[in-house]
Write a protein that holds these residues in place. Sequence first.
Motif, PDB file in Angstrom:
ATOM      1  N   ASN A   1       0.811  -1.219   0.000  1.00  0.00           N
ATOM      2  CA  ASN A   1       0.000   0.000   0.000  1.00  0.00           C
ATOM      3  C   ASN A   1       0.843   1.267   0.000  1.00  0.00           C
ATOM      4  O   ASN A   1       0.321   2.357  -0.192  1.00  0.00           O
ATOM      5  N   GLU A   2       2.142   1.113   0.223  1.00  0.00           N
ATOM      6  CA  GLU A   2       2.973   2.285   0.510  1.00  0.00           C
ATOM      7  C   GLU A   2       3.549   2.965  -0.725  1.00  0.00           C
ATOM      8  O   GLU A   2       3.886   4.137  -0.671  1.00  0.00           O
ATOM      9  N   ARG A   3       3.688   2.231  -1.816  1.00  0.00           N
ATOM     10  CA  ARG A   3       4.414   2.756  -2.967  1.00  0.00           C
ATOM     11  C   ARG A   3       3.556   2.685  -4.230  1.00  0.00           C
ATOM     12  O   ARG A   3       2.538   1.999  -4.292  1.00  0.00           O
ATOM     13  N   GLU A   4       4.013   3.386  -5.259  1.00  0.00           N
ATOM     14  CA  GLU A   4       3.219   3.534  -6.473  1.00  0.00           C
ATOM     15  C   GLU A   4       3.012   2.215  -7.220  1.00  0.00           C
ATOM     16  O   GLU A   4       1.959   2.001  -7.817  1.00  0.00           O
ATOM     17  N   ILE A   5       4.005   1.322  -7.188  1.00  0.00           N
ATOM     18  CA  ILE A   5       3.843   0.052  -7.899  1.00  0.00           C
ATOM     19  C   ILE A   5       2.694  -0.742  -7.296  1.00  0.00           C
ATOM     20  O   ILE A   5       1.813  -1.246  -8.003  1.00  0.00           O
ATOM     21  N   GLY A   6       2.687  -0.848  -5.967  1.00  0.00           N
ATOM     22  CA  GLY A   6       1.625  -1.586  -5.299  1.00  0.00           C
ATOM     23  C   GLY A   6       0.258  -0.960  -5.524  1.00  0.00           C
ATOM     24  O   GLY A   6      -0.743  -1.660  -5.727  1.00  0.00           O
ATOM     25  N   LYS A   7       0.192   0.358  -5.491  1.00  0.00           N
ATOM     26  CA  LYS A   7      -1.078   1.050  -5.717  1.00  0.00           C
ATOM     27  C   LYS A   7      -1.585   0.806  -7.139  1.00  0.00           C
ATOM     28  O   LYS A   7      -2.785   0.629  -7.367  1.00  0.00           O
ATOM     29  N   PHE A   8      -0.657   0.804  -8.098  1.00  0.00           N
ATOM     30  CA  PHE A   8      -1.024   0.540  -9.486  1.00  0.00           C
ATOM     31  C   PHE A   8      -1.616  -0.863  -9.622  1.00  0.00           C
ATOM     32  O   PHE A   8      -2.638  -1.065 -10.298  1.00  0.00           O
ATOM     33  N   ILE A   9      -0.979  -1.841  -8.975  1.00  0.00           N
ATOM     34  CA  ILE A   9      -1.470  -3.226  -9.028  1.00  0.00           C
ATOM     35  C   ILE A   9      -2.867  -3.323  -8.428  1.00  0.00           C
ATOM     36  O   ILE A   9      -3.765  -3.978  -8.981  1.00  0.00           O
ATOM     37  N   ARG A  10      -3.088  -2.654  -7.301  1.00  0.00           N
ATOM     38  CA  ARG A  10      -4.399  -2.704  -6.653  1.00  0.00           C
ATOM     39  C   ARG A  10      -5.477  -2.076  -7.541  1.00  0.00           C
ATOM     40  O   ARG A  10      -6.600  -2.586  -7.619  1.00  0.00           O
ATOM     41  N   ASP A  11      -5.133  -0.985  -8.200  1.00  0.00           N
ATOM     42  CA  ASP A  11      -6.091  -0.362  -9.118  1.00  0.00           C
ATOM     43  C   ASP A  11      -6.467  -1.327 -10.238  1.00  0.00           C
ATOM     44  O   ASP A  11      -7.632  -1.412 -10.649  1.00  0.00           O
ATOM     45  N   PHE A  12      -5.470  -2.060 -10.729  1.00  0.00           N
ATOM     46  CA  PHE A  12      -5.733  -3.040 -11.786  1.00  0.00           C
ATOM     47  C   PHE A  12      -6.628  -4.171 -11.279  1.00  0.00           C
ATOM     48  O   PHE A  12      -7.604  -4.562 -11.923  1.00  0.00           O
ATOM     49  N   LEU A  13      -6.310  -4.699 -10.100  1.00  0.00           N
ATOM     50  CA  LEU A  13      -7.088  -5.814  -9.549  1.00  0.00           C
ATOM     51  C   LEU A  13      -8.534  -5.420  -9.267  1.00  0.00           C
ATOM     52  O   LEU A  13      -9.443  -6.247  -9.337  1.00  0.00           O
ATOM     53  N   HIS A  14      -8.737  -4.164  -8.951  1.00  0.00           N
ATOM     54  CA  HIS A  14     -10.090  -3.684  -8.666  1.00  0.00           C
ATOM     55  C   HIS A  14     -10.825  -3.240  -9.928  1.00  0.00           C
ATOM     56  O   HIS A  14     -11.964  -2.760  -9.845  1.00  0.00           O
ATOM     57  N   GLY A  15     -10.153  -3.377 -11.078  1.00  0.00           N
ATOM     58  CA  GLY A  15     -10.802  -3.039 -12.325  1.00  0.00           C
ATOM     59  C   GLY A  15     -10.822  -1.559 -12.659  1.00  0.00           C
ATOM     60  O   GLY A  15     -11.559  -1.125 -13.557  1.00  0.00           O
ATOM     61  N   ASP A  16      -9.996  -0.758 -11.962  1.00  0.00           N
ATOM     62  CA  ASP A  16      -9.994   0.687 -12.177  1.00  0.00           C
ATOM     63  C   ASP A  16      -9.144   1.117 -13.365  1.00  0.00           C
ATOM     64  O   ASP A  16      -9.311   2.221 -13.884  1.00  0.00           O
ATOM     65  N   ILE A  17      -8.220   0.272 -13.782  1.00  0.00           N
ATOM     66  CA  ILE A  17      -7.400   0.571 -14.959  1.00  0.00           C
ATOM     67  C   ILE A  17      -7.334  -0.674 -15.826  1.00  0.00           C
ATOM     68  O   ILE A  17      -7.542  -1.799 -15.341  1.00  0.00           O
ATOM     69  N   ASP A  18      -7.028  -0.493 -17.080  1.00  0.00           N
ATOM     70  CA  ASP A  18      -7.024  -1.596 -18.036  1.00  0.00           C
ATOM     71  C   ASP A  18      -5.633  -1.738 -18.649  1.00  0.00           C
ATOM     72  O   ASP A  18      -5.205  -0.897 -19.432  1.00  0.00           O
ATOM     73  N   VAL A  19      -4.930  -2.785 -18.234  1.00  0.00           N
ATOM     74  CA  VAL A  19      -3.629  -3.102 -18.817  1.00  0.00           C
ATOM     75  C   VAL A  19      -3.600  -4.609 -19.094  1.00  0.00           C
ATOM     76  O   VAL A  19      -4.378  -5.376 -18.511  1.00  0.00           O
ATOM     77  N   PRO A  20      -2.732  -5.077 -19.980  1.00  0.00           N
ATOM     78  CA  PRO A  20      -2.662  -6.512 -20.282  1.00  0.00           C
ATOM     79  C   PRO A  20      -2.360  -7.334 -19.030  1.00  0.00           C
ATOM     80  O   PRO A  20      -1.518  -6.957 -18.205  1.00  0.00           O
ATOM     81  N   ILE A  21      -3.042  -8.463 -18.884  1.00  0.00           N
ATOM     82  CA  ILE A  21      -2.846  -9.339 -17.725  1.00  0.00           C
ATOM     83  C   ILE A  21      -1.390  -9.797 -17.633  1.00  0.00           C
ATOM     84  O   ILE A  21      -0.877 -10.078 -16.544  1.00  0.00           O
ATOM     85  N   GLN A  22      -0.697  -9.838 -18.783  1.00  0.00           N
ATOM     86  CA  GLN A  22       0.695 -10.312 -18.798  1.00  0.00           C
ATOM     87  C   GLN A  22       1.641  -9.405 -18.032  1.00  0.00           C
ATOM     88  O   GLN A  22       2.764  -9.807 -17.712  1.00  0.00           O
ATOM     89  N   THR A  23       1.212  -8.187 -17.723  1.00  0.00           N
ATOM     90  CA  THR A  23       2.081  -7.273 -16.973  1.00  0.00           C
ATOM     91  C   THR A  23       2.053  -7.548 -15.473  1.00  0.00           C
ATOM     92  O   THR A  23       2.924  -7.063 -14.743  1.00  0.00           O
ATOM     93  N   LEU A  24       1.057  -8.304 -15.007  1.00  0.00           N
ATOM     94  CA  LEU A  24       0.858  -8.430 -13.565  1.00  0.00           C
ATOM     95  C   LEU A  24       1.999  -9.150 -12.861  1.00  0.00           C
ATOM     96  O   LEU A  24       2.468  -8.714 -11.806  1.00  0.00           O
ATOM     97  N   GLY A  25       2.473 -10.262 -13.424  1.00  0.00           N
ATOM     98  CA  GLY A  25       3.553 -11.011 -12.782  1.00  0.00           C
ATOM     99  C   GLY A  25       4.800 -10.177 -12.560  1.00  0.00           C
ATOM    100  O   GLY A  25       5.309 -10.090 -11.431  1.00  0.00           O
ATOM    101  N   PRO A  26       5.337  -9.540 -13.621  1.00  0.00           N
ATOM    102  CA  PRO A  26       6.518  -8.688 -13.432  1.00  0.00           C
ATOM    103  C   PRO A  26       6.266  -7.525 -12.476  1.00  0.00           C
ATOM    104  O   PRO A  26       7.164  -7.146 -11.711  1.00  0.00           O
ATOM    105  N   LEU A  27       5.063  -6.956 -12.507  1.00  0.00           N
ATOM    106  CA  LEU A  27       4.749  -5.864 -11.584  1.00  0.00           C
ATOM    107  C   LEU A  27       4.771  -6.350 -10.139  1.00  0.00           C
ATOM    108  O   LEU A  27       5.258  -5.649  -9.233  1.00  0.00           O
ATOM    109  N   MET A  28       4.240  -7.545  -9.893  1.00  0.00           N
ATOM    110  CA  MET A  28       4.253  -8.094  -8.534  1.00  0.00           C
ATOM    111  C   MET A  28       5.683  -8.310  -8.053  1.00  0.00           C
ATOM    112  O   MET A  28       6.003  -8.041  -6.892  1.00  0.00           O
ATOM    113  N   VAL A  29       6.552  -8.782  -8.943  1.00  0.00           N
ATOM    114  CA  VAL A  29       7.955  -8.984  -8.569  1.00  0.00           C
ATOM    115  C   VAL A  29       8.613  -7.643  -8.248  1.00  0.00           C
ATOM    116  O   VAL A  29       9.340  -7.508  -7.252  1.00  0.00           O
ATOM    117  N   ALA A  30       8.349  -6.634  -9.081  1.00  0.00           N
ATOM    118  CA  ALA A  30       8.934  -5.309  -8.844  1.00  0.00           C
ATOM    119  C   ALA A  30       8.460  -4.735  -7.512  1.00  0.00           C
ATOM    120  O   ALA A  30       9.260  -4.176  -6.744  1.00  0.00           O
TER     121      ALA A  30
END
Length: 227
Positions: A50-79
Amino acid sequence: MLVENSSNQDGKFIVFEGIDGCGKSTQIEALKKYFDEYNLSFIIGEEPSNEREIGKFIRDFLHGDIDVPIQTLGPLMVADRIDHTFSPNDYGIIQNLRKGNSYLSSRWYLSTIAYEGVDYGVDYVRNMNQIFPDKLHADLTIYLDIPIDVAINRLHSGKEEMDLMERETDRLKKIKAIYDDYILNPENPFMESEHIVVVDGTLPEKEITSTIFGEIVKIMDDSRLKR
């Protein structure tokens, strides 16, 4: 930089794993009173962070607030996990362990293997996440095991938040199958160095909390817990 296991430090790294609806957040919240009662310093974290922009971006995606390819999720989680683990700031896992704070985390790398393994394949995701067991082992991983139908009922009842990744029962079944293959399979060599305790997530909440704290006491060398 090679980081020693957290068991060599004052703080303990305690991870909670399981499919959504298993009660991770409920149990972490309940355990706070035990840590407060024994005057044990601790930090609560979760993934995505919850503290940094990467995590916030992932949460927005999981909640359906933004639309990006599902293939980006794994690398984003690692980052996000790299940032969360190695950051020198107050929320960094290793930073807190070295200060003597125990760190209670809702999810860590096993979650990514289970969830993103459905889309990428388990071997690929495991290799992406190899840095984490190589650099830092959890002192204790609690796997809250529940049947799929119980998870679905809890998610639909509103007791647990239901996000984009848990809306399909078939997908949740695949996620749980990967979890079980890693955590419940005694022949899985990848898990040999992990200290995992499987807890029945369908038991009464207070019984689960007591069981988990009993496991935490076992890994903590603290005179305050001997009274």
